[in-house]
Write a protein that holds these residues in place. Structure first.
Motif, mmCIF file in Angstrom:
data_model
loop_
_atom_site.group_PDB
_atom_site.id
_atom_site.type_symbol
_atom_site.label_atom_id
_atom_site.label_comp_id
_atom_site.label_asym_id
_atom_site.label_seq_id
_atom_site.Cartn_x
_atom_site.Cartn_y
_atom_site.Cartn_z
ATOM 1 N N GLN A 32 0.838 -1.199 0.000
ATOM 2 C CA GLN A 32 0.000 0.000 0.000
ATOM 3 C C GLN A 32 0.874 1.251 0.000
ATOM 4 O O GLN A 32 0.597 2.213 -0.708
ATOM 5 C CB GLN A 32 -0.937 0.004 1.201
ATOM 6 N N ALA A 44 -6.997 5.040 -6.291
ATOM 7 C CA ALA A 44 -6.649 4.745 -4.900
ATOM 8 C C ALA A 44 -7.123 3.363 -4.464
ATOM 9 O O ALA A 44 -6.531 2.754 -3.582
ATOM 10 C CB ALA A 44 -7.236 5.811 -3.980
ATOM 11 N N LYS A 45 -8.188 2.861 -5.097
ATOM 12 C CA LYS A 45 -8.733 1.559 -4.721
ATOM 13 C C LYS A 45 -8.460 0.504 -5.782
ATOM 14 O O LYS A 45 -9.083 -0.543 -5.811
ATOM 15 C CB LYS A 45 -10.225 1.678 -4.455
ATOM 16 N N ALA A 57 -7.637 -4.163 -8.420
ATOM 17 C CA ALA A 57 -8.266 -4.616 -7.177
ATOM 18 C C ALA A 57 -8.869 -6.000 -7.332
ATOM 19 O O ALA A 57 -9.637 -6.260 -8.256
ATOM 20 C CB ALA A 57 -9.351 -3.627 -6.760
ATOM 21 N N TYR A 100 -2.725 -5.207 -3.932
ATOM 22 C CA TYR A 100 -3.846 -5.119 -4.866
ATOM 23 C C TYR A 100 -4.723 -6.365 -4.832
ATOM 24 O O TYR A 100 -5.940 -6.270 -5.023
ATOM 25 C CB TYR A 100 -3.353 -4.817 -6.283
ATOM 26 N N LEU A 103 -7.486 -6.155 -2.090
ATOM 27 C CA LEU A 103 -8.527 -5.137 -2.197
ATOM 28 C C LEU A 103 -9.826 -5.766 -2.684
ATOM 29 O O LEU A 103 -9.820 -6.771 -3.395
ATOM 30 C CB LEU A 103 -8.106 -4.021 -3.169
ATOM 31 N N GLU A 104 -10.927 -5.146 -2.305
ATOM 32 C CA GLU A 104 -12.234 -5.613 -2.744
ATOM 33 C C GLU A 104 -12.294 -5.551 -4.268
ATOM 34 O O GLU A 104 -12.013 -4.509 -4.853
ATOM 35 C CB GLU A 104 -13.323 -4.717 -2.140
ATOM 36 N N ALA A 106 -13.308 -4.854 -7.848
ATOM 37 C CA ALA A 106 -14.109 -3.737 -8.329
ATOM 38 C C ALA A 106 -14.881 -4.149 -9.575
ATOM 39 O O ALA A 106 -14.292 -4.316 -10.636
ATOM 40 C CB ALA A 106 -13.205 -2.548 -8.632
#
Length: 115
Positions: A32, A44-45, A57, A100, A103-104, A106
Motif C-alpha cells: 500500500q 486509490a482503490k 483490485a 492489490y 482489495l475488494e 471492483a
C-alpha cells in the motif's frame, strides 16, 4: 493404520505448502505504501475511472506478480508500465501484488460515452 498416518501427513504437508505459498507473495501493508505512484493511473482503490487502465483490485496476486515481472523483463510491452516496473525490486513487486490482490474486487462498467 498406515493409511491414516499417510492421510494425516499428506494433509499437514498440504496445509504447510499453502501457508508458505500465501506468505511468499508479499506484504500488503508495505505494498500500500509502495502503490502511491500507481494511484495516478489505477486509482486509490485499484480501479480507475478511465477504461484505458486495468482494474487491479481483487486480481490474483500470482497474476499481478507475473505481469509486473513481464513488464520489467520486456516480455510484456506498455510504454508506461515498462518504465514503472523497471526499477522495482522483487520485494516491491511481491508487496504490490499482495496489496492489490487483497482489495475488494471492483465490478466496474466504464462510461464509454466520453469517446
Amino acid at each position: 493404520m498406515n493409511r491414516s498416518i499417510a492421510f494425516v501427513l499428506g494433509l499437514v504437508m498440504s496445509l504447510v505448502g499453502s501457508a508458505a505459498s500465501a506468505q511468499a507473495v508479499g506484504d500488503p501493508i508495505a505494498g500500500q505504501e509502495k502503490a502511491q505512484t500507481c494511484i495516478a493511473c489505477h486509482g486509490a482503490k485499484g480501479a480507475a475511472d478511465n477504461p484505458e487502465f486495468p482494474i487491479l483490485a481483487g486480481q490474483h496476486a500470482d497474476y499481478l506478480l507475473h505481469t509486473l515481472r513481464a513488464y520489467q523483463s520486456g516480455d510484456r510491452v506498455n510504454a508506461i508500465m515498462n518504465g514503472q516496473a523497471a526499477n522495482l525490486s522483487e520485494e516491491d513487486m511481491r508487496d504490490l501484488a499482495a496489496f492489490y490482490s487483497q482489495l475488494e474486487p471492483a465490478l466496474h462498467t466504464p462510461d464509454r460515452s466520453r469517446r
